[in-house]
Design a protein around this motif. Sequence first.
Motif, PDB file in Angstrom:
ATOM      1  N   UNK A  85      13.661  -5.074   5.524  1.00 35.72           N
ATOM      2  CA  UNK A  85      12.472  -5.691   4.928  1.00 35.72           C
ATOM      3  C   UNK A  85      11.238  -4.817   5.132  1.00 35.72           C
ATOM      4  N   UNK A  86      10.546  -4.485   4.038  1.00 37.28           N
ATOM      5  CA  UNK A  86       9.282  -3.765   4.128  1.00 37.28           C
ATOM      6  C   UNK A  86       8.207  -4.712   4.624  1.00 37.28           C
ATOM      7  N   UNK A  87       7.549  -4.338   5.716  1.00 32.99           N
ATOM      8  CA  UNK A  87       6.548  -5.231   6.319  1.00 32.99           C
ATOM      9  C   UNK A  87       5.160  -4.606   6.375  1.00 32.99           C
ATOM     10  N   UNK A  88       5.063  -3.290   6.125  1.00 34.37           N
ATOM     11  CA  UNK A  88       3.758  -2.634   6.153  1.00 34.37           C
ATOM     12  C   UNK A  88       3.723  -1.462   5.202  1.00 34.37           C
ATOM     13  N   UNK A 107      -0.143  -2.284  12.803  1.00 31.78           N
ATOM     14  CA  UNK A 107       0.507  -1.482  11.768  1.00 31.78           C
ATOM     15  C   UNK A 107      -0.488  -0.872  10.784  1.00 31.78           C
ATOM     16  N   UNK A 108      -1.535  -1.599  10.451  1.00 35.14           N
ATOM     17  CA  UNK A 108      -2.540  -1.091   9.515  1.00 35.14           C
ATOM     18  C   UNK A 108      -3.073   0.258   9.986  1.00 35.14           C
ATOM     19  N   UNK A 109      -3.494   0.309  11.230  1.00 34.96           N
ATOM     20  CA  UNK A 109      -4.054   1.547  11.776  1.00 34.96           C
ATOM     21  C   UNK A 109      -2.981   2.619  11.918  1.00 34.96           C
ATOM     22  N   UNK A 110      -1.805   2.237  12.415  1.00 35.26           N
ATOM     23  CA  UNK A 110      -0.750   3.228  12.649  1.00 35.26           C
ATOM     24  C   UNK A 110      -0.312   3.900  11.350  1.00 35.26           C
ATOM     25  N   UNK A 111      -0.090   3.107  10.315  1.00 36.76           N
ATOM     26  CA  UNK A 111       0.370   3.680   9.046  1.00 36.76           C
ATOM     27  C   UNK A 111      -0.710   4.548   8.418  1.00 36.76           C
ATOM     28  N   UNK A 112      -1.958   4.085   8.475  1.00 35.39           N
ATOM     29  CA  UNK A 112      -3.054   4.868   7.897  1.00 35.39           C
ATOM     30  C   UNK A 112      -3.197   6.207   8.606  1.00 35.39           C
ATOM     31  N   UNK A 113      -3.138   6.197   9.930  1.00 35.08           N
ATOM     32  CA  UNK A 113      -3.309   7.447  10.673  1.00 35.08           C
ATOM     33  C   UNK A 113      -2.169   8.427  10.385  1.00 35.08           C
ATOM     34  N   UNK A 114      -0.974   7.915  10.121  1.00 36.83           N
ATOM     35  CA  UNK A 114       0.132   8.812   9.767  1.00 36.83           C
ATOM     36  C   UNK A 114      -0.153   9.505   8.429  1.00 36.83           C
ATOM     37  N   UNK A 133      -7.343   8.569  -3.170  1.00 38.66           N
ATOM     38  CA  UNK A 133      -7.822   7.194  -3.309  1.00 38.66           C
ATOM     39  C   UNK A 133      -6.931   6.272  -2.491  1.00 38.66           C
ATOM     40  N   UNK A 134      -7.538   5.515  -1.591  1.00 35.57           N
ATOM     41  CA  UNK A 134      -6.805   4.569  -0.760  1.00 35.57           C
ATOM     42  C   UNK A 134      -6.344   3.388  -1.611  1.00 35.57           C
ATOM     43  N   UNK A 135      -5.057   3.053  -1.486  1.00 35.50           N
ATOM     44  CA  UNK A 135      -4.440   2.065  -2.371  1.00 35.50           C
ATOM     45  C   UNK A 135      -3.766   0.940  -1.587  1.00 35.50           C
ATOM     46  N   UNK A 136      -3.709  -0.232  -2.194  1.00 33.01           N
ATOM     47  CA  UNK A 136      -2.843  -1.364  -1.817  1.00 33.01           C
ATOM     48  C   UNK A 136      -2.372  -1.360  -0.368  1.00 33.01           C
ATOM     49  N   UNK A 137      -3.316  -1.534   0.557  1.00 36.74           N
ATOM     50  CA  UNK A 137      -2.965  -1.677   1.966  1.00 36.74           C
ATOM     51  C   UNK A 137      -2.340  -3.052   2.183  1.00 36.74           C
ATOM     52  N   UNK A 138      -1.134  -3.085   2.776  1.00 33.68           N
ATOM     53  CA  UNK A 138      -0.421  -4.358   2.918  1.00 33.68           C
ATOM     54  C   UNK A 138       0.294  -4.424   4.264  1.00 33.68           C
ATOM     55  N   UNK A 139       0.167  -5.569   4.932  1.00 33.72           N
ATOM     56  CA  UNK A 139       0.967  -5.879   6.115  1.00 33.72           C
ATOM     57  C   UNK A 139       1.468  -7.303   5.948  1.00 33.72           C
ATOM     58  N   UNK A 140       2.764  -7.513   6.146  1.00 35.64           N
ATOM     59  CA  UNK A 140       3.352  -8.834   5.987  1.00 35.64           C
ATOM     60  C   UNK A 140       2.669  -9.873   6.853  1.00 35.64           C
ATOM     61  N   UNK A 141       2.635 -11.103   6.370  1.00 36.58           N
ATOM     62  CA  UNK A 141       1.904 -12.182   7.045  1.00 36.58           C
ATOM     63  C   UNK A 141       2.337 -12.338   8.497  1.00 36.58           C
ATOM     64  N   UNK A 172       8.003  -6.560  -3.592  1.00 30.16           N
ATOM     65  CA  UNK A 172       8.213  -7.797  -2.821  1.00 30.16           C
ATOM     66  C   UNK A 172       7.067  -8.030  -1.841  1.00 30.16           C
ATOM     67  N   UNK A 173       6.661  -6.967  -1.132  1.00 29.36           N
ATOM     68  CA  UNK A 173       5.551  -7.101  -0.184  1.00 29.36           C
ATOM     69  C   UNK A 173       4.235  -7.344  -0.922  1.00 29.36           C
ATOM     70  N   UNK A 174       4.078  -6.727  -2.087  1.00 27.75           N
ATOM     71  CA  UNK A 174       2.870  -6.937  -2.891  1.00 27.75           C
ATOM     72  C   UNK A 174       2.734  -8.411  -3.266  1.00 27.75           C
ATOM     73  N   UNK A 175       3.838  -9.017  -3.705  1.00 28.30           N
ATOM     74  CA  UNK A 175       3.813 -10.430  -4.089  1.00 28.30           C
ATOM     75  C   UNK A 175       3.434 -11.302  -2.906  1.00 28.30           C
ATOM     76  N   UNK A 176       3.970 -10.992  -1.738  1.00 28.63           N
ATOM     77  CA  UNK A 176       3.634 -11.767  -0.535  1.00 28.63           C
ATOM     78  C   UNK A 176       2.161 -11.573  -0.159  1.00 28.63           C
TER      79      UNK A 176
END
Length: 275
Positions: free
Chosen positions: A63-66, A101-108, A86-94, A26-30
């Motif tokens: 709802x998945x947002x990141x 969230x991009x930085x927080x999730x990656x650092x985790x 391999x870094x894959x499909x980075x996504x944050x909801x519009x 769902x998040x991928x489609x968005x």
Amino acid sequence: MMSHNFKIVDVTTKDELSNYYDAIAELFLESFEKPLSKSLWQWAYIDNPFGDPIVSMAFDGEKLIGHYAVVPMNLESENESILGFLSMTTMVGVDYRKHGLFQELAERVYEVINAFNQPAMVFGFPNENSTPGFIRRLQWVISDEYRVMQVTPLSMDFAIEKLKSVNTTGALTLNMENPDVQYWRTHKPSQEWNYINGLGVKPFDDIADIMHIGLKGRLQDLSKGQNYNIILPIQDDESLPEGVTTSFGYRFGYRTFNMTNEPNIFVQMSMSDIF
């Protein structure tokens, strides 16, 4: 990190990740305005012979947002092996792109990798839009020197000479001599290709991609009947011989963990071309 009330879920096994496929799709489609291929996702994340993915996800309620994910893809040379991801499909909801969230999730995800206490590297091929974020927020090293070059058979000597400057001896790359890796990598859904005598080639109608050059692979052995795409280090102002043209740039970036020296990497199409 910015404070928020979103729920963060970290996943480190294939079985657990499978439970989240519908939310991820769902998040991928968005995010990308196209549906996520389940067979392709299954191949990259679940059928992957290197092991389990590492995924960090943010939820607002149900709802998945990141979503930040890496899939394992170990890199080897003749005398060294490191954990590769391999870094894959980075996504944050519009509607959620001002929360860090991009930085927080990656650092985790990176914390999990660092905790292995082994030499490791996250790598990827960021596009022009995402490159500044990977450099500024995630401390990636990104190179702009690579190009996908189209080479005619009569101009293959240029590619051969160029590759000598890459210093492929002792360089880290995908080990296509491993039967499990070779089978998985050449059987991407709807895009199969062959790896024979140290050369991985994906044919199209009038051109072929040189996906991988192994230790025994010789560009001289390629068919003389068609043109080829190959990754080469090319400067913007470099003069090119007849029969060699630039198809497009090919950014490569990485971040290392538990390593003291900068890695020597042989960048190949077999390391990308996943999604």
